[in-house]
Design an enzyme around this catalytic site. Structure first.
Site, PDB file in Angstrom:
ATOM      1  N   ASP A  78       1.013  -1.235   0.398  1.00  0.00           N
ATOM      2  CA  ASP A  78      -0.061   0.129  -0.378  1.00  0.00           C
ATOM      3  C   ASP A  78       0.593   0.767  -0.477  1.00  0.00           C
ATOM      4  O   ASP A  78       1.866   1.436  -0.525  1.00  0.00           O
ATOM      5  CB  ASP A  78      -1.003  -0.192   0.949  1.00  0.00           C
ATOM      6  CG  ASP A  78      -2.070   1.171   0.892  1.00  0.00           C
ATOM      7  OD1 ASP A  78      -3.323   0.983   0.556  1.00  0.00           O
ATOM      8  OD2 ASP A  78      -2.080   2.256   1.698  1.00  0.00           O
ATOM      9  N   TYR A 132      -2.466  11.094   1.563  1.00  0.00           N
ATOM     10  CA  TYR A 132      -3.097  10.846  -0.104  1.00  0.00           C
ATOM     11  C   TYR A 132      -3.183  12.024  -1.037  1.00  0.00           C
ATOM     12  O   TYR A 132      -2.892  11.642  -2.394  1.00  0.00           O
ATOM     13  CB  TYR A 132      -4.934  10.527   0.734  1.00  0.00           C
ATOM     14  CG  TYR A 132      -4.661   8.695   0.396  1.00  0.00           C
ATOM     15  CD1 TYR A 132      -5.230   7.840  -0.306  1.00  0.00           C
ATOM     16  CD2 TYR A 132      -4.276   8.522   1.635  1.00  0.00           C
ATOM     17  CE1 TYR A 132      -5.849   6.365  -0.462  1.00  0.00           C
ATOM     18  CE2 TYR A 132      -4.793   7.429   1.468  1.00  0.00           C
ATOM     19  CZ  TYR A 132      -4.957   6.081   0.697  1.00  0.00           C
ATOM     20  OH  TYR A 132      -5.125   4.799   1.679  1.00  0.00           O
ATOM     21  N   HIS A 135      -4.498  -7.594   0.654  1.00  0.00           N
ATOM     22  CA  HIS A 135      -3.922  -6.374   0.536  1.00  0.00           C
ATOM     23  C   HIS A 135      -2.931  -6.805   1.858  1.00  0.00           C
ATOM     24  O   HIS A 135      -1.930  -5.784   1.958  1.00  0.00           O
ATOM     25  CB  HIS A 135      -5.334  -4.754   1.093  1.00  0.00           C
ATOM     26  CG  HIS A 135      -4.387  -4.060   0.594  1.00  0.00           C
ATOM     27  ND1 HIS A 135      -3.823  -4.082  -0.267  1.00  0.00           N
ATOM     28  CD2 HIS A 135      -4.309  -2.828   1.278  1.00  0.00           C
ATOM     29  CE1 HIS A 135      -3.543  -2.298  -0.293  1.00  0.00           C
ATOM     30  NE2 HIS A 135      -3.596  -1.829   0.503  1.00  0.00           N
TER      31      HIS A 135
END
Length: 383
Positions: free
Chosen positions: A177, A306, A360
């Site tokens: 990630d 982000y 994930h």
């Protein structure tokens, strides 16, 4: 660099406030049979919140975390939290493990004993690592950046400074990630100190697909099609976090259940389970992760990561790629299954393994499988 031992402690006042807010939760309505199709399942979030209020023991989890060697150091003007365990073997290889969102440094902890002391877990002492597990800036017990620009690229520079400050002039790195983005940046911009990198995502860096690039294979075309579908159906959280993170953060910072629902829906969706998130994570694990976000008030700074990274992206030009040796472990329950040829456009791929299970959060879901992959990949690169 001056690093100091660090003790995790959440005050009673913070915990009391959390419990009061949980008890006053104003619940939304939903429709019959909504399940998880409309977002985080209402029945499950209620169940989890009730346990958070009446059954979850943060002090027990806090003591467990404090049994590990936690430290804080000032790196690049920020206080960075990290766990540091020296390997039990003849020549331990230094490695930095980087977590992603919406997890914390907890994501990597299950691999810690397997990597630092492999002989005690059925492995070879020659495969031992000196393990460093930092908390990303703005996550957990690291400082929250107050200035613009704390991107994955900038974080890689901090990690290089951190590892050198710990005495490691040459080291390796792994991540998934956002951890994969930081690790990619380590391989791309810090190859004078980084010998090799290992990732669980091959789609972090978009390859050059313009003039001079090879045509997409059938598998790559399927990947692009799947990515378009995913962005249309599952990408809403990311779009909001990379465009208007502060607007989102008001609700997440004020309501523990709102924050919990935002996080746990991703653990359900992204992990390799059969519709039951507790096939992979216990309530205590989910709530320890959530309590760290809540107690440190880092949900806002975590989603802001982000936007900062979107405004400072990696763009590879013709012929450019990460040249240090790179390994991949691709988990079947993850959101994307890129073929090896896609990864080879952006990386110097030396190992590419399709894992038998896991999602994930591979380091958390399948720590033994991933730890073995790391041993296998980095073994020829030792020395």
């Amino acid at each position: 660099m001056n690093s100091q031992p660090y003790t995790i402690h959440v005050t009673d006042r913070v915990l009391d406030d959390l419990h009061e807010r949980l008890a006053r939760t104003r619940w939304p309505d939903t429709v019959d049979g909504a399940g998880w199709n409309y977002g985080a399942n209402l029945d499950y979030v209620r169940e989890l919140a009730e346990y958070w209020l009446t059954g979850f023991d943060w002090r027990a989890q806090e003591a467990r975390l404090n049994s590990l060697p936690n430290y804080r150091a000032e790196v690049g003007g920020l206080g960075i939290h990290f766990v540091h365990v020296r390997g039990n073997g003849p020549h331990p290889l230094p490695i930095v493990l980087t977590h992603g969102w919406p997890s914390t440094f907890l994501e990597e902890l299950e691999m810690l004993p397997l990597l630092s002391d492999p002989a005690a877990h059925g492995g070879d002492a020659a495969d031992a690592f000196d393990v460093v597990i930092p908390s990303l800036p703005g996550y957990g017990f690291s400082d929250r950046p107050s200035e613009k620009g704390m991107s994955a690229k900038r974080t890689a520079t901090l990690w290089s400074e951190l590892m050198q400050g710990l005495g490691y002039s040459r080291f390796v790195a792994h991540g998934g990630d956002w951890g994969a983005a930081v690790t990619t940046q380590l391989g791309l911009g810090h190859s004078d100190h980084v010998a090799a990198v290992h990732l669980t995502s091959a789609t972090i860096v978009g390859p050059h697909l313009g003039e001079g690039s090879a045509p997409l294979s059938a598998a790559e075309q399927a990947l692009v099609k799947h990515r378009d579908w995913w962005q249309a159906t599952e990408h809403g959280y990311s779009h909001e976090q990379r465009t208007k993170p502060l607007t989102l953060a008001y609700g997440l910072s004020d309501s523990p259940v709102g924050m919990l629902a935002w996080i746990v829906e991703k653990f359900w969706k992204w992990s390799d389970n059969q519709g039951d998130v507790e096939e992979r994570f216990t309530k205590d694990e989910l709530l320890t992760n959530a309590t760290i976000y809540w107690a440190t008030q880092t949900i806002s700074s975590s989603v802001r990561f982000y936007k900062e990274s979107a405004e400072d992206p990696v763009r590879l030009g013709p012929g450019e790629r990460v040249e240090v040796p790179t390994g991949f472990a691709i988990f079947p329950g993850d959101s994307s299954q890129p073929p090896r040829e896609w990864a080879e456009r952006s990386y110097n791929v030396q190992r590419y393994t399709l894992m038998p299970s896991g999602g994930h959060f591979g380091a958390w879901e399948e720590p033994e499988l991933l730890a073995n992959e790391l041993r296998e990949f980095f073994r020829p690169l030792r020395g």
